[in-house]
Enzyme design. Structure first.
Site, PDB file in Angstrom:
ATOM      1  N   HIS A  14      11.263  17.639 -17.072  1.00 62.92           N
ATOM      2  CA  HIS A  14      12.489  18.349 -17.429  1.00 62.92           C
ATOM      3  C   HIS A  14      12.354  19.786 -16.924  1.00 62.92           C
ATOM      4  O   HIS A  14      11.315  20.432 -17.141  1.00 62.92           O
ATOM      5  CB  HIS A  14      12.670  18.403 -18.946  1.00 62.92           C
ATOM      6  CG  HIS A  14      13.144  17.135 -19.575  1.00 62.92           C
ATOM      7  ND1 HIS A  14      12.531  15.928 -19.390  1.00 62.92           N
ATOM      8  CD2 HIS A  14      14.192  16.895 -20.415  1.00 62.92           C
ATOM      9  CE1 HIS A  14      13.186  15.001 -20.081  1.00 62.92           C
ATOM     10  NE2 HIS A  14      14.194  15.560 -20.708  1.00 62.92           N
ATOM     11  N   HIS A  27      15.269   8.831 -23.135  1.00 66.50           N
ATOM     12  CA  HIS A  27      14.172   8.909 -24.113  1.00 66.50           C
ATOM     13  C   HIS A  27      14.390   7.767 -25.092  1.00 66.50           C
ATOM     14  O   HIS A  27      15.430   7.734 -25.772  1.00 66.50           O
ATOM     15  CB  HIS A  27      14.214  10.244 -24.846  1.00 66.50           C
ATOM     16  CG  HIS A  27      14.169  11.433 -23.929  1.00 66.50           C
ATOM     17  ND1 HIS A  27      13.000  12.087 -23.622  1.00 66.50           N
ATOM     18  CD2 HIS A  27      15.153  12.063 -23.224  1.00 66.50           C
ATOM     19  CE1 HIS A  27      13.263  13.084 -22.783  1.00 66.50           C
ATOM     20  NE2 HIS A  27      14.560  13.085 -22.525  1.00 66.50           N
ATOM     21  N   GLU A  78      17.190  22.814 -17.792  1.00 59.28           N
ATOM     22  CA  GLU A  78      18.172  22.317 -18.765  1.00 59.28           C
ATOM     23  C   GLU A  78      18.710  23.545 -19.505  1.00 59.28           C
ATOM     24  O   GLU A  78      19.865  23.912 -19.364  1.00 59.28           O
ATOM     25  CB  GLU A  78      17.513  21.329 -19.735  1.00 59.28           C
ATOM     26  CG  GLU A  78      18.470  20.805 -20.823  1.00 59.28           C
ATOM     27  CD  GLU A  78      17.780  19.894 -21.853  1.00 59.28           C
ATOM     28  OE1 GLU A  78      16.529  19.909 -21.951  1.00 59.28           O
ATOM     29  OE2 GLU A  78      18.515  19.179 -22.569  1.00 59.28           O
ATOM     30  N   ASP A 101      19.703  10.976 -24.437  1.00 60.04           N
ATOM     31  CA  ASP A 101      19.501  10.487 -25.813  1.00 60.04           C
ATOM     32  C   ASP A 101      20.835   9.932 -26.308  1.00 60.04           C
ATOM     33  O   ASP A 101      21.558  10.584 -27.071  1.00 60.04           O
ATOM     34  CB  ASP A 101      19.051  11.649 -26.709  1.00 60.04           C
ATOM     35  CG  ASP A 101      17.769  12.288 -26.196  1.00 60.04           C
ATOM     36  OD1 ASP A 101      16.705  11.690 -26.407  1.00 60.04           O
ATOM     37  OD2 ASP A 101      17.847  13.351 -25.555  1.00 60.04           O
TER      38      ASP A 101
HETATM   39  N1  ADE Z   1      13.513  15.222 -25.681  1.00 56.25           N
HETATM   40  C1  ADE Z   1      14.488  14.325 -25.851  1.00 56.25           C
HETATM   41  N2  ADE Z   1      15.602  14.731 -25.254  1.00 56.25           N
HETATM   42  C2  ADE Z   1      15.330  15.914 -24.670  1.00 56.25           C
HETATM   43  C3  ADE Z   1      16.069  16.841 -23.886  1.00 56.25           C
HETATM   44  N3  ADE Z   1      17.356  16.648 -23.579  1.00 56.25           N
HETATM   45  N4  ADE Z   1      15.457  17.951 -23.468  1.00 56.25           N
HETATM   46  C4  ADE Z   1      14.193  18.177 -23.775  1.00 56.25           C
HETATM   47  N5  ADE Z   1      13.460  17.349 -24.503  1.00 56.25           N
HETATM   48  C5  ADE Z   1      14.023  16.223 -24.952  1.00 56.25           C
HETATM   49 ZN    ZN Z   2      15.754  14.438 -21.521  1.00 53.44          ZN
END
Ligand code: ADE
Ligand code: ZN
Length: 336
Positions: free
Chosen positions: A199, A21, A202, A281
């Site tokens: 995504h 991101h 997670e 990130d």
């Molecule tokens: N936006 C930025 N990083 C993220 C993540 N790890 N999971 C979900 N949304 C995100």
């Molecule tokens: Zn992500």
């Protein structure tokens, strides 16, 4: 006295960074610099106090700070500076190709025009290969905790302005925001000829991974680690070789796994899943692609074969044209 190291570190294997991101590359130093540029007052007096806030308990605790820090991104120059800083660092990490997500809605809700965001990022991506040796593609990610009509409207605006995006993604708060919320968005993206990633798994359940494939036509799953809760799903993901973009340091920082020692990446690889390693990130989770690989190496040890498989999987799972993909795969084979 300093002496030359007799065995210099080998150059990192070429990788494709597929889960990144761009707003998550905003280092505290740049947050402070941009805040000063625009006279934005932050609740943190200096870099150290901001950095000390990078201590998360779950995905939402991270998202709160991630969105708050975006207040300093105002002009196309800001977006360009952030993107350039990322590419410079990524090149040093061995990244040769990056498929970069951005969150258009997170800027629109703050009153930043879509053109400012897209032009700022795209102006740097346009010359990334010449400038940094990193080819790039751009992915517009939609915020799953906002409604589908807004996402559809933003997608139409991106299409109308001919934004240089290769595909769409789905991110932000996962639990309670299932793939089924975004069926029309993904159908529209498919119709427009866009690639589709999402995504899933997670923090959310394994069923979201299956739904991202079945309801959204996702071609790649970002994270996906919770698939391990469902053996039948794992079998399917192996059979279909669905790419899973796994981010070890992110999973530890957001407590999706207890520690890097408990991270299931190698189990996933052993079970035949198509996994590759990415940074998510990097400014927030303690590292770029090379740091993620080093953390795995330190905790688990990686064989030369595992390192080469992770690099090759990243390239195979990219949206690069076949000739460029094959050239990178040949480089990995030659270096392994
Ligand atoms: N936006 C930025 N990083 C993220 C993540 N790890 N999971 C979900 N949304 C995100
Ligand atoms: Zn992500």
């Amino acid at each position: 006295m300093t002496t030359a190291h007799p065995h210099p570190e080998p150059a990192p294997l070429p990788h494709a960074e597929l889960h990144l991101h761009v707003e998550g590359t905003l280092e505290p130093e740049l947050v402070m610099e941009l805040a000063a540029r625009h006279g934005v007052t932050l609740p943190y007096p200096d870099v150290e106090s901001l950095r000390s806030a990078y201590d998360f308990t779950d995905l939402q605790s991270f998202l709160d700070l991630y969105y708050a820090n975006m207040a300093v991104l105002r002009t196309a120059e800001d977006f360009a500076d952030m993107t350039r800083a990322y590419l410079r660092r990524a090149a040093a990490a061995g990244v040769r190709h990056a498929e970069i997500m951005f969150d258009p809605q997170a800027h629109l809700v703050r009153g930043v025009p879509l053109e400012t965001v897209v032009d700022g990022i795209a102006s740097v991506l346009a010359t990334s290969e010449e400038e940094f040796g990193v080819s790039t593609l751009l992915i517009a990610a939609f915020l799953r905790d906002r409604d589908e009509d807004e996402a559809l409207d933003v997608l139409e605006r991106l299409l109308a302005m001919d934004a240089p995006i290769v595909g769409i993604g789905l991110d932000s708060a996962e639990v309670g925001n299932p793939p089924s919320k975004f069926v029309r968005l993904y159908a529209r993206a498919r119709e427009a000829g866009l690639r589709r990633v999402a995504h899933a798994g997670e923090e959310g359940p394994a069923s979201y991974v299956a739904d991202a494939l079945d309801l959204l036509g996702a071609e790649r799953i970002d994270h996906g680690i919770r698939c391990l809760d469902d053996d039948a799903l794992v079998e399917r993901l192996v059979a279909e070789q669905v790419p899973l973009t796994v981010c070890p340091l992110s999973n530890v920082a957001l407590r999706a796994v207890g520690s890097i020692h408990e991270h299931p990446l190698l189990e996933m690889l052993d079970r035949g899943l198509n996994v590759s390693v990415h940074s998510d990130d990097p400014a927030y989770f303690g590292g770029h692609l090379d740091d993620n690989l080093a953390a795995l190496e330190g905790a688990h040890g990686l064989t030369a074969e595992q390192r080469a498989t992770l690099a090759a999987n990243s390239v195979r799972s990219s949206f690069l044209p076949a000739d460029r993909r094959d050239a990178l795969l040949a480089e990995i084979a030659a270096a392994s």
